[in-house]
Design an enzyme around this catalytic site. Sequence first.
Site, mmCIF file in Angstrom:
data_model
loop_
_atom_site.group_PDB
_atom_site.id
_atom_site.type_symbol
_atom_site.label_atom_id
_atom_site.label_comp_id
_atom_site.label_asym_id
_atom_site.label_seq_id
_atom_site.Cartn_x
_atom_site.Cartn_y
_atom_site.Cartn_z
ATOM 1 N N SER A 114 -4.476 -1.287 -3.051
ATOM 2 C CA SER A 114 -3.823 -0.309 -3.929
ATOM 3 C C SER A 114 -4.836 0.289 -4.883
ATOM 4 O O SER A 114 -5.469 -0.414 -5.675
ATOM 5 C CB SER A 114 -2.702 -0.987 -4.731
ATOM 6 O OG SER A 114 -2.410 -0.224 -5.878
ATOM 7 N N ASP B 275 0.783 7.761 1.705
ATOM 8 C CA ASP B 275 1.797 8.724 1.243
ATOM 9 C C ASP B 275 2.262 9.655 2.361
ATOM 10 O O ASP B 275 3.255 10.367 2.204
ATOM 11 C CB ASP B 275 1.256 9.556 0.072
ATOM 12 C CG ASP B 275 1.036 8.700 -1.169
ATOM 13 O OD1 ASP B 275 1.645 7.620 -1.269
ATOM 14 O OD2 ASP B 275 0.248 9.114 -2.047
HETATM 15 C C1 S3P Z 1 -2.403 6.666 -5.897
HETATM 16 C C2 S3P Z 1 -2.433 5.535 -5.134
HETATM 17 C C3 S3P Z 1 -1.403 5.187 -4.150
HETATM 18 C C4 S3P Z 1 -0.542 6.388 -3.776
HETATM 19 C C5 S3P Z 1 -0.123 7.170 -4.975
HETATM 20 C C6 S3P Z 1 -1.327 7.671 -5.740
HETATM 21 C C7 S3P Z 1 -3.468 6.897 -6.889
HETATM 22 O O1 S3P Z 1 -0.563 4.187 -4.691
HETATM 23 O O2 S3P Z 1 0.592 5.961 -3.053
HETATM 24 O O3 S3P Z 1 0.662 8.283 -4.589
HETATM 25 O O4 S3P Z 1 -3.590 8.025 -7.409
HETATM 26 O O5 S3P Z 1 -4.220 5.958 -7.176
HETATM 27 P P1 S3P Z 1 -0.928 2.621 -4.562
HETATM 28 O O6 S3P Z 1 -2.177 2.384 -5.288
HETATM 29 O O7 S3P Z 1 0.238 1.908 -5.197
HETATM 30 O O8 S3P Z 1 -1.023 2.353 -3.098
#
Ligand code: S3P
Length: 425
Positions: free
Chosen positions: A164, A311
Amino acid sequence: MKFKRAHRLRGTITVPGDKSISHRSIMFGALAKGTTRVTNFLQGADCLSTIACFERMGIEIDNRADEILIYGKGLHGLRASKGVLDVGNSGTTIRLISGILSGQSFTTQLTGDASIQSRPMRRIIEPLSQMGAQIESVQGNGCAPLRIQGAPLHGIHYVSPVASAQVKSCILLAGLYADSPTSVTEPYLSRNHSEIMLRHFGASVLSEGTTATVQPEPELQAQEIQVPGDISSAAYFIASALIVPDSEILIKNVGMNPTRDGILKVCMAMGADITIFNEDGSGEPTADLMVRHSGLRGTTIGGAVIPTLIDELPVVAALACFAEGTTLIKDAQELKVKESNRIDVMVKNLTAMGAQVTETEDGMIIEGGHPLHGAVIDSRMDHRIAMTFAVTALASDGETQIIDADCVKISYPDFYQDLYALIEG
Ligand code: S3P
C-alpha cells in the site's frame, strides 16, 4: 444518470492530472521552504480536501486553476488547525497527513465522510505507534476519526503486510521527523510517487527492491511540478475504445510510471490493440496512447501486478465480460477496503447486467462472452464504480441508470462530458 450503447468512439482526449501526484504536490510543497508551483493539478474533490487541510494548518495556497502556488513554510512550519481536519472521501489525505501530524508539536483530530470512517486505519496506527507516535482511533474501532498528538519519533524498519502506497508514504513522511532512518518493506512494490517526489524536493530516499528508506530532517526545497495525466482516469477511455466496435481514440499525456502501468500490461495480455508513443521524461514519464477496438481474450491477473492496477480492477472486471473465455482476478483482497467493497459491488452490479461473475475470497472469476444488458447500478458513491458502469453501458443493450453518478467529482469532475465528446452516434 442514464447511459446506452454507443455506435463508436473517435477523437482525442487529454485526461486530467494524476490524483496521487496532485495530493503529494500540495503536501510536500507545504513542508518545503519557498513557493512550489504546480501545473495540471487535479481539481477533484479529493485533492481539494488536501488543499483545505493544509490551509487550515496555516499554509497559504493560491489555486489559480491553471496553476497552484503553495507557500511552503518548511518541515516545522505547520500550526494547529482550529477545528477538526476533514479529509472528505480521501484515503490518501488521511493516511499521508497522519504521518506528517505524528511529528508535529500540536494535537489534531482528523475525520472524513462515511466511507472514510469505515476504512481501516490500524494499518497506519500500528507502524506510527511503533515510531513513538501518539495516535488513536477516537471510537476505538480502528477507523477515523483519529486523534494525533505530535511526539518525538524514532526510525523503524517496518515490514508491511500490505502493498500500500498510502501506508508506505505515511511511514516515510513520519520518518522525515524521526531521529534515525526509517524503512518500509512491502510484499510487492506499490506506487512510488512519494519516493520520487521527496527526492525531487531534496530528501534522501533510497529504493531497493520493495524497500524504501528515508533519512530524517531534510531541508525540503520548493519545486516546479508538472503533474502527468492520470493513467487511472485514462483506463476508462482505454476500456471504452476496446469494447465499442469501430472505435479509435488518442489519449494524450498519460503518466507511465511502471508502478502504475499494470492496466496496459493486462490489456495487452488480453489482446488489446494499444500503441504507445511520444514517450517522454524520466521519474514520472508520460506517453500518448492510441487505442482501437479489439477482440479480447480472458487472462489471469494476480501477484506483483495487482498494486500497479489496483484502482483499475473494477474496469478490468468489466472488460473481462467482453473477452472470450475466463478471467481470474486474484490476490486482490485490498479491493474490499477501498471507497466501497469493490469486489462485492462489482459482482452485484455486473450480475445485474447479465454477466457471469463469481466472487472469491481475494477477487473474482468472470466468464466472458455473455452479452450484457442495462440495469440500475448502485455506485455506492464510489467514483471508480460510477465510471466503470458508464463505460460498460456503452457496449450493453438497453439503458443503464447509475445512482449517485456525480460521485465522479472525487477524481474526475468532467468525466461524463469528456466521455460524451468521444461518442459518435
Ligand atoms: C494511493 C494508493 C492506493 C490507491 C489510492 C491512491 C496513493 O491506495 O488505491 O487510490 O495515492 O497513495 P493503497 O495505498 O491503500 O493501496
